[in-house]
Design a protein around this motif. Structure first.
Motif, PDB file in Angstrom:
ATOM      1  N   VAL A   1       0.843  -1.184   0.000  1.00 59.93           N
ATOM      2  CA  VAL A   1       0.000   0.000   0.000  1.00 59.93           C
ATOM      3  C   VAL A   1       0.882   1.239   0.000  1.00 59.93           C
ATOM      4  O   VAL A   1       2.060   1.179   0.316  1.00 59.93           O
ATOM      5  N   ALA A   2       0.288   2.366  -0.333  1.00 56.17           N
ATOM      6  CA  ALA A   2       1.030   3.618  -0.430  1.00 56.17           C
ATOM      7  C   ALA A   2       1.862   3.931   0.815  1.00 56.17           C
ATOM      8  O   ALA A   2       2.948   4.488   0.685  1.00 56.17           O
ATOM      9  N   PRO A   3       1.384   3.605   2.029  1.00 52.29           N
ATOM     10  CA  PRO A   3       2.233   3.911   3.197  1.00 52.29           C
ATOM     11  C   PRO A   3       3.629   3.293   3.127  1.00 52.29           C
ATOM     12  O   PRO A   3       4.570   3.832   3.680  1.00 52.29           O
ATOM     13  N   LYS A   4       3.800   2.145   2.450  1.00 50.56           N
ATOM     14  CA  LYS A   4       5.132   1.554   2.298  1.00 50.56           C
ATOM     15  C   LYS A   4       6.034   2.489   1.511  1.00 50.56           C
ATOM     16  O   LYS A   4       7.205   2.646   1.835  1.00 50.56           O
ATOM     17  N   VAL A   5       5.505   3.111   0.481  1.00 49.04           N
ATOM     18  CA  VAL A   5       6.278   4.067  -0.305  1.00 49.04           C
ATOM     19  C   VAL A   5       6.622   5.270   0.572  1.00 49.04           C
ATOM     20  O   VAL A   5       7.764   5.726   0.598  1.00 49.04           O
ATOM     21  N   LYS A   6       5.646   5.761   1.309  1.00 52.33           N
ATOM     22  CA  LYS A   6       5.853   6.907   2.197  1.00 52.33           C
ATOM     23  C   LYS A   6       6.904   6.595   3.258  1.00 52.33           C
ATOM     24  O   LYS A   6       7.737   7.439   3.590  1.00 52.33           O
TER      25      LYS A   6
ATOM     26  N   MET B   1       2.668   9.145  -5.877  1.00 58.55           N
ATOM     27  CA  MET B   1       3.343   8.055  -5.169  1.00 58.55           C
ATOM     28  C   MET B   1       2.371   6.959  -4.749  1.00 58.55           C
ATOM     29  O   MET B   1       2.605   6.234  -3.793  1.00 58.55           O
ATOM     30  N   GLU B   2       1.260   6.835  -5.479  1.00 59.01           N
ATOM     31  CA  GLU B   2       0.277   5.789  -5.225  1.00 59.01           C
ATOM     32  C   GLU B   2       0.599   4.586  -6.102  1.00 59.01           C
ATOM     33  O   GLU B   2       0.895   4.730  -7.290  1.00 59.01           O
TER      34      GLU B   2
END
Length: 174
Positions: free
Chosen positions: A15-20, A160-161
């Motif tokens: 999910v996007a939080p991993k990228v963040k 960044m999604e």
């Protein structure tokens, strides 16, 4: 790889939080730029991310600064520290195509970004901010890819999604 393994990888889409999280724990971006003749140059710069844009403060003494100031497409990579990775061939990384744009000096925008850079990187920003050969560049993402292991590569958009798995074929064996 069998179908069950391939399906498990698709379902394990991060999910996007991993990228963040990767962005938050990385201090600098690796830059790939080209000059007017198409000659490549790789370098790095400390950054701050604000609203899915990466901001850097760079000197014209560095070759990449002219390339960035002229607005040429740039590739930006954030990558897991080698000392933290479990497998050197599968380091977590985010690679994005970005369009650079220059931030006008002494504007409210410049001051806000410089303040955020200082929060992230310390008092050195006060010194660099006073040097006239330094300019501030926004790296505006267009698209990219996030990788967090073998066969675990995903397209990302400008926000960044994570969009979709990059390769449904996966790695092949003999």
């Amino acid at each position: 790889m069998n179908e069950q393994t391939q399906e498990a990888q698709r379902q394990a889409k991060p999910v996007a939080p991993k990228v963040k999280e990767l962005i938050d724990r990385t201090q600098s971006v690796i830059l790939a730029t080209v000059d007017a003749e198409g000659n490549p140059n790789s370098s790095y710069a400390p950054f701050v991310e604000i609203d899915n844009r990466f901001y850097i403060l760079v000197s014209f003494m560095a070759r990449h600064t002219k390339n960035l100031a002229e607005g040429r497409k740039t590739s930006v990579m954030l990558i897991e520290d080698e000392s933290a990775t479990k497998q050197i061939y599968a380091r977590e990384r985010l690679t994005i195509e970005a369009i650079p744009s220059q931030i006008a000096r002494d504007t409210d925008e410049w001051k806000t970004i410089a303040s955020k850079l200082k929060e992230r990187h310390g008092k050195i920003i006060d010194i660099l901010d006073e040097m006239t050969d330094f300019i501030m560049i926004a790296l505006n993402p267009v698209k990219g890819a996030y990788v967090n292991g073998f066969g675990s590569a995903y397209f990302v958009n400008e926000n960044m999604e994570i969009l979709e798995h990059r390769n449904d074929q996966n790695h092949q064996t003999k």
